[in-house]
Write an enzyme that holds these catalytic residues in place. Structure first.
Site, PDB file in Angstrom:
ATOM      1  N   CYS A  49     -15.676-121.371  17.243  1.00  0.00           N
ATOM      2  CA  CYS A  49     -15.913-122.161  16.034  1.00  0.00           C
ATOM      3  C   CYS A  49     -15.654-121.349  14.770  1.00  0.00           C
ATOM      4  O   CYS A  49     -14.941-121.792  13.872  1.00  0.00           O
ATOM      5  CB  CYS A  49     -17.336-122.717  16.027  1.00  0.00           C
ATOM      6  SG  CYS A  49     -17.674-123.693  14.559  1.00  0.00           S
ATOM      7  N   CYS A  54     -13.438-124.486  14.334  1.00  0.00           N
ATOM      8  CA  CYS A  54     -13.939-125.369  13.268  1.00  0.00           C
ATOM      9  C   CYS A  54     -13.810-124.803  11.856  1.00  0.00           C
ATOM     10  O   CYS A  54     -13.352-125.499  10.951  1.00  0.00           O
ATOM     11  CB  CYS A  54     -15.430-125.668  13.469  1.00  0.00           C
ATOM     12  SG  CYS A  54     -16.009-125.667  15.142  1.00  0.00           S
ATOM     13  N   TYR A 184      -8.280-134.433  19.181  1.00  0.00           N
ATOM     14  CA  TYR A 184      -8.856-133.863  17.963  1.00  0.00           C
ATOM     15  C   TYR A 184      -7.908-132.829  17.335  1.00  0.00           C
ATOM     16  O   TYR A 184      -7.601-132.892  16.151  1.00  0.00           O
ATOM     17  CB  TYR A 184     -10.146-133.108  18.297  1.00  0.00           C
ATOM     18  CG  TYR A 184     -11.382-133.920  18.553  1.00  0.00           C
ATOM     19  CD1 TYR A 184     -12.373-134.009  17.587  1.00  0.00           C
ATOM     20  CD2 TYR A 184     -11.603-134.549  19.772  1.00  0.00           C
ATOM     21  CE1 TYR A 184     -13.544-134.704  17.817  1.00  0.00           C
ATOM     22  CE2 TYR A 184     -12.772-135.256  20.014  1.00  0.00           C
ATOM     23  CZ  TYR A 184     -13.740-135.330  19.030  1.00  0.00           C
ATOM     24  OH  TYR A 184     -14.896-136.012  19.255  1.00  0.00           O
ATOM     25  N   GLU A 188      -5.788-133.004  13.788  1.00  0.00           N
ATOM     26  CA  GLU A 188      -6.240-132.167  12.679  1.00  0.00           C
ATOM     27  C   GLU A 188      -5.095-131.281  12.173  1.00  0.00           C
ATOM     28  O   GLU A 188      -4.874-131.151  10.967  1.00  0.00           O
ATOM     29  CB  GLU A 188      -7.452-131.346  13.108  1.00  0.00           C
ATOM     30  CG  GLU A 188      -8.676-132.249  13.325  1.00  0.00           C
ATOM     31  CD  GLU A 188      -9.929-131.536  13.790  1.00  0.00           C
ATOM     32  OE1 GLU A 188      -9.846-130.357  14.202  1.00  0.00           O
ATOM     33  OE2 GLU A 188     -11.009-132.154  13.738  1.00  0.00           O
ATOM     34  N   HIS A 442     -23.805-148.165  -5.047  1.00  0.00           N
ATOM     35  CA  HIS A 442     -22.617-148.790  -5.601  1.00  0.00           C
ATOM     36  C   HIS A 442     -22.111-148.029  -6.809  1.00  0.00           C
ATOM     37  O   HIS A 442     -22.933-147.617  -7.641  1.00  0.00           O
ATOM     38  CB  HIS A 442     -22.958-150.239  -6.002  1.00  0.00           C
ATOM     39  CG  HIS A 442     -21.779-151.002  -6.478  1.00  0.00           C
ATOM     40  ND1 HIS A 442     -20.818-151.478  -5.609  1.00  0.00           N
ATOM     41  CD2 HIS A 442     -21.381-151.359  -7.726  1.00  0.00           C
ATOM     42  CE1 HIS A 442     -19.882-152.103  -6.303  1.00  0.00           C
ATOM     43  NE2 HIS A 442     -20.199-152.046  -7.582  1.00  0.00           N
ATOM     44  N   GLU A 447     -21.349-147.995   1.163  1.00  0.00           N
ATOM     45  CA  GLU A 447     -22.194-149.189   1.048  1.00  0.00           C
ATOM     46  C   GLU A 447     -21.708-150.325   1.949  1.00  0.00           C
ATOM     47  O   GLU A 447     -22.469-151.214   2.304  1.00  0.00           O
ATOM     48  CB  GLU A 447     -22.289-149.667  -0.402  1.00  0.00           C
ATOM     49  CG  GLU A 447     -21.008-150.234  -0.971  1.00  0.00           C
ATOM     50  CD  GLU A 447     -21.158-150.693  -2.427  1.00  0.00           C
ATOM     51  OE1 GLU A 447     -22.166-151.328  -2.743  1.00  0.00           O
ATOM     52  OE2 GLU A 447     -20.257-150.395  -3.237  1.00  0.00           O
TER      53      GLU A 447
HETATM   54  P1  NDP Z   1      -8.437-133.535  23.587  1.00  0.00           P
HETATM   55  O1  NDP Z   1      -8.984-133.680  24.938  1.00  0.00           O
HETATM   56  O2  NDP Z   1      -9.103-134.167  22.427  1.00  0.00           O
HETATM   57  O3  NDP Z   1      -6.924-134.024  23.575  1.00  0.00           O
HETATM   58  C1  NDP Z   1      -6.011-133.537  24.537  1.00  0.00           C
HETATM   59  C2  NDP Z   1      -4.665-134.184  24.325  1.00  0.00           C
HETATM   60  O4  NDP Z   1      -3.763-133.624  25.265  1.00  0.00           O
HETATM   61  C3  NDP Z   1      -4.698-135.696  24.554  1.00  0.00           C
HETATM   62  O5  NDP Z   1      -3.826-136.317  23.661  1.00  0.00           O
HETATM   63  C4  NDP Z   1      -4.167-135.797  25.988  1.00  0.00           C
HETATM   64  O6  NDP Z   1      -3.511-137.002  26.259  1.00  0.00           O
HETATM   65  C5  NDP Z   1      -3.147-134.668  26.007  1.00  0.00           C
HETATM   66  N1  NDP Z   1      -2.859-134.233  27.369  1.00  0.00           N
HETATM   67  C6  NDP Z   1      -3.729-133.681  28.251  1.00  0.00           C
HETATM   68  N2  NDP Z   1      -3.112-133.468  29.434  1.00  0.00           N
HETATM   69  C7  NDP Z   1      -1.827-133.873  29.273  1.00  0.00           C
HETATM   70  C8  NDP Z   1      -0.705-133.914  30.127  1.00  0.00           C
HETATM   71  N3  NDP Z   1      -0.768-133.457  31.390  1.00  0.00           N
HETATM   72  N4  NDP Z   1       0.458-134.395  29.647  1.00  0.00           N
HETATM   73  C9  NDP Z   1       0.543-134.864  28.376  1.00  0.00           C
HETATM   74  N5  NDP Z   1      -0.490-134.856  27.514  1.00  0.00           N
HETATM   75  C10 NDP Z   1      -1.677-134.369  27.967  1.00  0.00           C
HETATM   76  O7  NDP Z   1      -8.278-131.978  23.397  1.00  0.00           O
HETATM   77  P2  NDP Z   1      -8.077-131.060  22.124  1.00  0.00           P
HETATM   78  O8  NDP Z   1      -7.330-129.889  22.638  1.00  0.00           O
HETATM   79  O9  NDP Z   1      -7.545-131.805  20.967  1.00  0.00           O
HETATM   80  O10 NDP Z   1      -9.570-130.645  21.782  1.00  0.00           O
HETATM   81  C11 NDP Z   1     -10.418-130.122  22.816  1.00  0.00           C
HETATM   82  C12 NDP Z   1     -11.853-130.451  22.544  1.00  0.00           C
HETATM   83  O11 NDP Z   1     -12.331-129.604  21.521  1.00  0.00           O
HETATM   84  C13 NDP Z   1     -12.119-131.857  22.028  1.00  0.00           C
HETATM   85  O12 NDP Z   1     -12.192-132.803  23.043  1.00  0.00           O
HETATM   86  C14 NDP Z   1     -13.419-131.676  21.308  1.00  0.00           C
HETATM   87  O13 NDP Z   1     -14.446-131.753  22.246  1.00  0.00           O
HETATM   88  C15 NDP Z   1     -13.297-130.280  20.749  1.00  0.00           C
HETATM   89  N6  NDP Z   1     -12.882-130.282  19.342  1.00  0.00           N
HETATM   90  C16 NDP Z   1     -13.672-130.892  18.418  1.00  0.00           C
HETATM   91  C17 NDP Z   1     -13.309-130.916  17.102  1.00  0.00           C
HETATM   92  C18 NDP Z   1     -14.176-131.587  16.103  1.00  0.00           C
HETATM   93  O14 NDP Z   1     -15.336-131.844  16.398  1.00  0.00           O
HETATM   94  N7  NDP Z   1     -13.668-131.923  14.915  1.00  0.00           N
HETATM   95  C19 NDP Z   1     -12.073-130.294  16.625  1.00  0.00           C
HETATM   96  C20 NDP Z   1     -11.303-129.704  17.679  1.00  0.00           C
HETATM   97  C21 NDP Z   1     -11.714-129.702  18.977  1.00  0.00           C
HETATM   98  P3  NDP Z   1      -4.328-138.253  26.845  1.00  0.00           P
HETATM   99  O15 NDP Z   1      -5.223-138.702  25.759  1.00  0.00           O
HETATM  100  O16 NDP Z   1      -3.261-139.218  27.196  1.00  0.00           O
HETATM  101  O17 NDP Z   1      -5.073-137.738  28.029  1.00  0.00           O
END
Ligand code: NDP
Length: 458
Positions: A49, A54, A184, A188, A442, A447
């Protein structure tokens, strides 16, 4: 603490592996309860983080959002010439801030009386952890090693793609970048690079970004990203990545391709368990490598516990902190407790941002049956003069049987800031009537959450 936990023949009462959010909180609180604590860290105290997640991400999000503000300024009479952004100075300023925070994490541990042991911790027994050629013993061991970016087994991905780790430290901002994934991290960083002027191409296998989020929010963010100049390549799989002079050629499964300056993989994260010695110690893990724990965060070995992303429960910093704190209070403070993993609000710091608490409409329908949906789509007041066409979206998902608000979703400016307060109401079990009884502030976007009166017609 009971006598067994403070058995004098152990070096420590608690050894924590990992000085990230969960580990540092657990170590500090346990030390506050009188435990002798060591925290082992192979990298920089602060963890994902603070060092590579983060915090640096949010600093870059702030920087990128200023790009949008500069565009909007003209509508308010500002005459700003062509703005120039110096990426290197932003990265340097960000690094200085991260160094400061790392120092604070070191001080937090020292002030709590916990030892920081720098090196790679490996479990060598139910009470033993080795770091290099030294072995330390403890009554209890806490795994708080977090997660790491997951790279797909695609030709060229491991050699040529960067992950969020490197994206935060690029010496130069790419003019053109392909980001793979639509979770996520992908969203971002798409917002960050686009905000600074890069040509961003988001490639993902689904029909819309952010699988698992509310469907309406998913459609709204897809339009908003396009409105911000990001090119969406939905339903696409990357088949290979090859070097092409100083660029990369990204070939999709249908044979089409893109030439780009950088490829960023944002395809999920996995528990960071390599080399920890879990197998030999008998610590059970799930199919994806997550350490299996019970409500007390205890693993299959009674003296070994785990909190945070390595357990793959809800992978968010405040959850790791909550789990670490509860572990320390339970095991060393004489107050057994665990945290609730229900109705945890979260935000995606995309541009515009998204925040939600509770269930998506689809999941709520499965759990509660009949629903009443309230929603609002509008152009934020600021956008009237700025000319930005982007809409804000807000949605309340209400159980028709009980009037309870079971899901709240928003895409628009300040979504995270607004949702934090809403999350209190949802956690308390507020009904739509409770929302209706609140007088709005407001003029604000927030709101809308207390003034929506007409349900969506089916
Ligand atoms: P996510 O799980 O959010 O997203 C992973 C992405 O990778 C999805 O689009 C998924 O597609 C894709 N993917 C996974 N496997 C494959 C595959 N074999 N082929 C093609 N595409 C694939 O992971 P992130 O890495 O973005 O983030 C990890 C975690 O970290 C988050 O889930 C969250 O818990 C945490 N995080 C939180 C944040 C916050 O609170 N603001 C910021 C950053 C991270 P599909 O959806 O189709 O499976």
């Amino acid at each position: 603490m009971n006598a067994a936990e403070t058995a004098p023949d152990y070096d420590y009462d608690l050894i924590v592996i990992g000085a990230g959010s969960g580990g540092v909180r657990a170590g500090r609180i346990a030390a506050g309860h009188g435990a002798r604590v060591a925290v082992i860290e192979a990298d920089r105290p602060g963890g994902t983080c603070v060092i590579r997640g983060c915090v640096p991400k949010k600093l870059l999000v702030y920087g990128a959002s200023i790009g949008g503000d500069i565009e909007d300024a003209a509508g308010f009479g500002w005459q700003i010439g062509k703005a120039h952004h110096d990426w290197a100075s932003l990265i340097a300023a960000k690094d200085t801030e991260i160094d400061r925070l790392e120092g604070i994490y070191r001080k937090l541990l020292a002030n709590a009386g916990a030892d920081l042991i720098e090196g790679y911790g490996r479990i060598t027994g139910p009470h033993d952890v080795s770091v290099g050629d030294k072995t330390y013993t403890a009554g209890k061991i806490l795994l708080a090693v977090g997660g790491t970016p997951q790279l797909l087994d695609v030709p060229g991905m491991a050699e040529h793609a960067i992950t969020s780790n490197e994206a935060l430290d690029l010496p130069r901002r790419p003019q053109h970048i392909v980001i793979y994934g639509s979770g996520y991290i992908a969203l971002e960083f798409a917002g960050i690079f686009a905000g600074f002027g890069s040509d961003v191409h988001l490639v993902y296998r689904g029909d819309l970004p952010l699988r698992g989020f509310d469907e309406d929010v998913r459609s709204m963010i897809a339009s908003a990203l396009e409105g911000r100049g990001i090119t969406l390549h939905s339903g696409r799989i990357i088949a290979k990545i090859e070097e092409h002079g100083s660029q990369y050629q990204v070939t999709f499964d249908d044979g089409s391709s893109l030439l780009t300056d950088k490829v960023m993989a944002a395809t999920g994260r996995r528990p960071n368990i390599t080399g920890l010695g879990l197998d030999e110690a008998g610590v059970r893990v799930s199919g994806n490598g997550a350490v299996i724990v019970d409500d007390r965060s205890c693993t299959s070995v009674p003296s070994i516990f785990a909190v945070g992303d390595v357990t793959d429960r809800v992978n968010l910093t405040p959850v790791a902190i909550g789990e670490g704190h509860a572990f320390a209070d339970s095991e060393f403070g004489g107050t057994p407790r665990s945290i609730s993993h229900e109705n945890i609000a979260s935000a995606v710091f995309s541009q515009p941002p998204i925040a939600s608490v509770g269930l998506s409409e689809v999941d709520a329908a499965k759990q509660y049956g009949a629903l009443t949906i309230y929603e609002s789509r509008f152009r934020a007041m600021k956008n009237t003069l700025s000319g930005r066409q982007e809409q804000t979206y807000m949605k309340l998902v209400v159980s028709s049987a009980t009037d309870k608000v079971v899901g709240v979703h928003m895409m628009g400016p300040d979504a995270a800031e607004i949702m934090q307060g809403i999350a209190i109401a949802v956690k308390m079990g507020a009904t739509k009537a409770d929302f209706d009884a609140v007088v709005g502030i407001h003029p604000s976007a927030a709101e809308e959450f207390v003034t929506m009166r007409t349900p969506r017609t089916p």
